[in-house]
Write an enzyme that holds these catalytic residues in place. Sequence first.
Site, PDB file in Angstrom:
ATOM      1  N   ASN A 186      -8.180   9.165 -25.030  1.00 48.75           N
ATOM      2  CA  ASN A 186      -8.973   7.942 -25.247  1.00 48.75           C
ATOM      3  C   ASN A 186     -10.122   8.142 -26.240  1.00 48.75           C
ATOM      4  O   ASN A 186     -10.413   7.258 -27.053  1.00 48.75           O
ATOM      5  CB  ASN A 186      -9.463   7.365 -23.917  1.00 48.75           C
ATOM      6  N   GLU A 221     -13.451  16.420 -15.319  1.00 49.68           N
ATOM      7  CA  GLU A 221     -13.976  15.066 -15.522  1.00 49.68           C
ATOM      8  C   GLU A 221     -12.781  14.126 -15.421  1.00 49.68           C
ATOM      9  O   GLU A 221     -11.913  14.131 -16.300  1.00 49.68           O
ATOM     10  CB  GLU A 221     -14.677  14.971 -16.883  1.00 49.68           C
ATOM     11  N   CYS A 233     -13.390   6.184 -19.532  1.00 43.40           N
ATOM     12  CA  CYS A 233     -13.430   6.454 -18.098  1.00 43.40           C
ATOM     13  C   CYS A 233     -14.610   5.768 -17.418  1.00 43.40           C
ATOM     14  O   CYS A 233     -14.604   5.541 -16.219  1.00 43.40           O
ATOM     15  CB  CYS A 233     -13.509   7.958 -17.875  1.00 43.40           C
ATOM     16  N   GLU A 255     -21.202  18.521 -16.488  1.00 42.50           N
ATOM     17  CA  GLU A 255     -21.427  19.130 -17.794  1.00 42.50           C
ATOM     18  C   GLU A 255     -22.570  18.374 -18.452  1.00 42.50           C
ATOM     19  O   GLU A 255     -23.013  17.345 -17.980  1.00 42.50           O
ATOM     20  CB  GLU A 255     -20.135  19.113 -18.625  1.00 42.50           C
TER      21      GLU A 255
HETATM   22  P1  NAD Z   1      -3.764  12.782 -18.361  1.00 44.64           P
HETATM   23  O1  NAD Z   1      -4.291  13.410 -17.131  1.00 44.64           O
HETATM   24  O2  NAD Z   1      -2.416  12.168 -18.304  1.00 44.64           O
HETATM   25  O3  NAD Z   1      -3.681  13.836 -19.556  1.00 44.64           O
HETATM   26  C1  NAD Z   1      -4.827  14.567 -19.961  1.00 44.64           C
HETATM   27  C2  NAD Z   1      -4.392  15.884 -20.568  1.00 44.64           C
HETATM   28  O4  NAD Z   1      -3.798  16.694 -19.547  1.00 44.64           O
HETATM   29  C3  NAD Z   1      -3.353  15.755 -21.673  1.00 44.64           C
HETATM   30  O5  NAD Z   1      -3.652  16.694 -22.676  1.00 44.64           O
HETATM   31  C4  NAD Z   1      -2.054  16.113 -20.962  1.00 44.64           C
HETATM   32  O6  NAD Z   1      -1.051  16.615 -21.809  1.00 44.64           O
HETATM   33  C5  NAD Z   1      -2.541  17.184 -20.007  1.00 44.64           C
HETATM   34  N1  NAD Z   1      -1.705  17.392 -18.821  1.00 44.64           N
HETATM   35  C6  NAD Z   1      -0.977  16.481 -18.136  1.00 44.64           C
HETATM   36  N2  NAD Z   1      -0.372  17.063 -17.082  1.00 44.64           N
HETATM   37  C7  NAD Z   1      -0.738  18.378 -17.093  1.00 44.64           C
HETATM   38  C8  NAD Z   1      -0.439  19.495 -16.268  1.00 44.64           C
HETATM   39  N3  NAD Z   1       0.348  19.382 -15.179  1.00 44.64           N
HETATM   40  N4  NAD Z   1      -0.983  20.681 -16.581  1.00 44.64           N
HETATM   41  C9  NAD Z   1      -1.803  20.826 -17.658  1.00 44.64           C
HETATM   42  N5  NAD Z   1      -2.100  19.796 -18.487  1.00 44.64           N
HETATM   43  C10 NAD Z   1      -1.586  18.578 -18.205  1.00 44.64           C
HETATM   44  O7  NAD Z   1      -4.870  11.746 -18.818  1.00 44.64           O
HETATM   45  P2  NAD Z   1      -4.797  10.705 -20.008  1.00 44.64           P
HETATM   46  O8  NAD Z   1      -3.808   9.640 -19.645  1.00 44.64           O
HETATM   47  O9  NAD Z   1      -4.630  11.461 -21.263  1.00 44.64           O
HETATM   48  O10 NAD Z   1      -6.292  10.101 -20.000  1.00 44.64           O
HETATM   49  C11 NAD Z   1      -6.679   9.011 -19.236  1.00 44.64           C
HETATM   50  C12 NAD Z   1      -7.349   9.446 -17.950  1.00 44.64           C
HETATM   51  O11 NAD Z   1      -8.432  10.311 -18.252  1.00 44.64           O
HETATM   52  C13 NAD Z   1      -7.968   8.312 -17.173  1.00 44.64           C
HETATM   53  O12 NAD Z   1      -7.726   8.508 -15.807  1.00 44.64           O
HETATM   54  C14 NAD Z   1      -9.462   8.441 -17.457  1.00 44.64           C
HETATM   55  O13 NAD Z   1     -10.310   7.882 -16.484  1.00 44.64           O
HETATM   56  C15 NAD Z   1      -9.607   9.915 -17.547  1.00 44.64           C
HETATM   57  N6  NAD Z   1     -10.802  10.278 -18.314  1.00 44.64           N
HETATM   58  C16 NAD Z   1     -11.891  10.762 -17.640  1.00 44.64           C
HETATM   59  C17 NAD Z   1     -13.062  11.088 -18.341  1.00 44.64           C
HETATM   60  C18 NAD Z   1     -14.313  11.611 -17.659  1.00 44.64           C
HETATM   61  O14 NAD Z   1     -15.221  12.057 -18.359  1.00 44.64           O
HETATM   62  N7  NAD Z   1     -14.401  11.565 -16.348  1.00 44.64           N
HETATM   63  C19 NAD Z   1     -13.094  10.923 -19.718  1.00 44.64           C
HETATM   64  C20 NAD Z   1     -11.964  10.416 -20.358  1.00 44.64           C
HETATM   65  C21 NAD Z   1     -10.814  10.101 -19.646  1.00 44.64           C
HETATM   66  O1  6OD Z   2     -20.223  10.882 -23.428  1.00 41.92           O
HETATM   67  C1  6OD Z   2     -19.661  11.886 -22.954  1.00 41.92           C
HETATM   68  O2  6OD Z   2     -20.135  13.016 -23.038  1.00 41.92           O
HETATM   69  C2  6OD Z   2     -18.386  11.722 -22.234  1.00 41.92           C
HETATM   70  N1  6OD Z   2     -17.877  12.844 -21.687  1.00 41.92           N
HETATM   71  C3  6OD Z   2     -17.805  10.516 -22.151  1.00 41.92           C
HETATM   72  C4  6OD Z   2     -16.607  10.250 -21.452  1.00 41.92           C
HETATM   73  C5  6OD Z   2     -15.985   9.076 -21.606  1.00 41.92           C
HETATM   74  C6  6OD Z   2     -14.768   8.796 -20.922  1.00 41.92           C
HETATM   75  O3  6OD Z   2     -13.816   8.230 -21.417  1.00 41.92           O
END
Ligand code: NAD
Ligand code: 6OD
Length: 484
Positions: free
Chosen positions: A153, A252, A286, A465
């Site tokens: 994202n 995260e 997120c 973090e």
């Molecule tokens: P995802 O979990 O599907 O994938 C994230 C990464 O993990 C990718 O690089 C993927 O290839 C890898 N991955 C998937 N399965 C794996 C496994 N079994 N072992 C190792 N690596 C693996 O997430 P997404 O669809 O790419 O992103 C969207 C999600 O991320 C949403 O749930 C969003 O809320 C969350 N997100 C959280 C934050 C935060 O800071 N809390 C920030 C951005 C996105």
């Molecule tokens: O601003 C940041 O440092 C951060 N980790 C944002 C995360 C956004 C989630 O999609």
Amino acid sequence: MKLIQNYIDGRFVSGKREFADVNPADGTVIAQVSEAGEKQVDEAAHAARHALRGEWGRLGVRERAARLHKVADAIEKRFDCFVKAEVADTGKPISLATRLDVPRAAANFRVFADVVKMSGLESFQTETPDGANALNYAVRKPLGVVGVITPWNLPLLLLTWKVAPALACGNAVVVKPSEETPATATLLAEAMQEAGIPSGVFNVVHGFGPGSAGEFLTQHPDVDAVTFTGESKTGAAIMKAVSPTVKPISFELGGKNAAIVFADCNFEEAVNGLADAVFLNTGQVCLCAERIYVERRIFNAFVDSLRKKAENLNPGWPNDVKTDQGPLISAQHREKVLSYYRLAREEGATVVTGGGVPKFGDDRNNGFYVQPTIYTGLPESARCVKEEIFGPVCHVAPFDSEEEAVAMANDTKYGLAASIWTNDLKRGHRVAQQMNVGITWVNCWFLRDLRTPFGGAGLSGIGREGGMHSLNFYSELNNICIRL
Ligand code: NAD
Ligand code: 6OD
């Protein structure tokens, strides 16, 4: 066709297989990506280990920090290339990549270079049982080889948010960017080379999760720690994978974030702020607010104003500066979001606006656009109110008392972020302190100071973090006790 390669030990290398990099705005294939197999992941981990024993391992903090500033310089020098690559991979509006993603990548390196240079550690003077003295102080050491796994994202922003502090602490990294958005990680390798980051310190392996580069990385015995941003259920799978080797983890994860709007708020600021909080990056942040609770006496006016904001968004081509709403990342993710649009109707929602797919007179019809959508009228138990959708969508519900609003906002298994909108400062503090989340904004949203703790409670993550919190994760403390 362009080939996006892995970057291992200072060289751009290919794996055995390739996969397609798709432009979400029109579904066209824009590049082929070389998938790293077990062999390449192994080589990357060994290159990283080797680099720790070389020049990188001997550098002092001041020189490490200077090189991180050079990485930031190199990103800024390639600013337009990074913007172009990020926009092509994600479909996000060029205005957003220009003001958020790429500047934050450079800022991540500058801030952590400065934080590590300025940081100190506590020491304690200790009385011994026989009345003498001892001195306790701690020293920081790198964790070693850090596996960095990131989502699609905010690809470059989130990858550098972890790589910068990891390098600042003297680690070497192997990064596995999302398979949906590989381009900027490989571009970052060029910036690393130019900045004089030694070979093997920064490695990129492309691929997927299970049975591919992601899983190989988490299971690799030479990887000392894993830092991950992504879905909560992926976090659970990674926890399992790292458990036999007891690697430290920083997670995260997802969110189902609430906003509480009190009648005494600055109405216009709240509507503008929450339009951003719901629709920025097509709702694929997120921190986005998917649940909005509004004090009943301003409920109808608020819903109507937010509806106008949604209907005024321009779902244009990503490279058009007037576009403020791009597509979703993939056909698969659009199907997930649309399944929630259907479910909301089945669960009895009133559709205030949206709920479908926009129609264009051009190739955007082959892209992954959805309409910005607002629902009302769902019970709090509805799946659409409980589960993360990760699209441009929110549910708005009325409340009658502060206690009721706090209870509804906290009624979730997630715990990432919340926002409170009120002009009553005491109420702002009081309500903010009751939120069971890692980050609460009052009268703003996604306003970042990179020194502050960032992370989530519950299903939203493990650890924090940001600033010193990052240094604490990416380094090992050795406490030294000296009897004087
Ligand atoms: P995802 O979990 O599907 O994938 C994230 C990464 O993990 C990718 O690089 C993927 O290839 C890898 N991955 C998937 N399965 C794996 C496994 N079994 N072992 C190792 N690596 C693996 O997430 P997404 O669809 O790419 O992103 C969207 C999600 O991320 C949403 O749930 C969003 O809320 C969350 N997100 C959280 C934050 C935060 O800071 N809390 C920030 C951005 C996105
Ligand atoms: O601003 C940041 O440092 C951060 N980790 C944002 C995360 C956004 C989630 O999609």
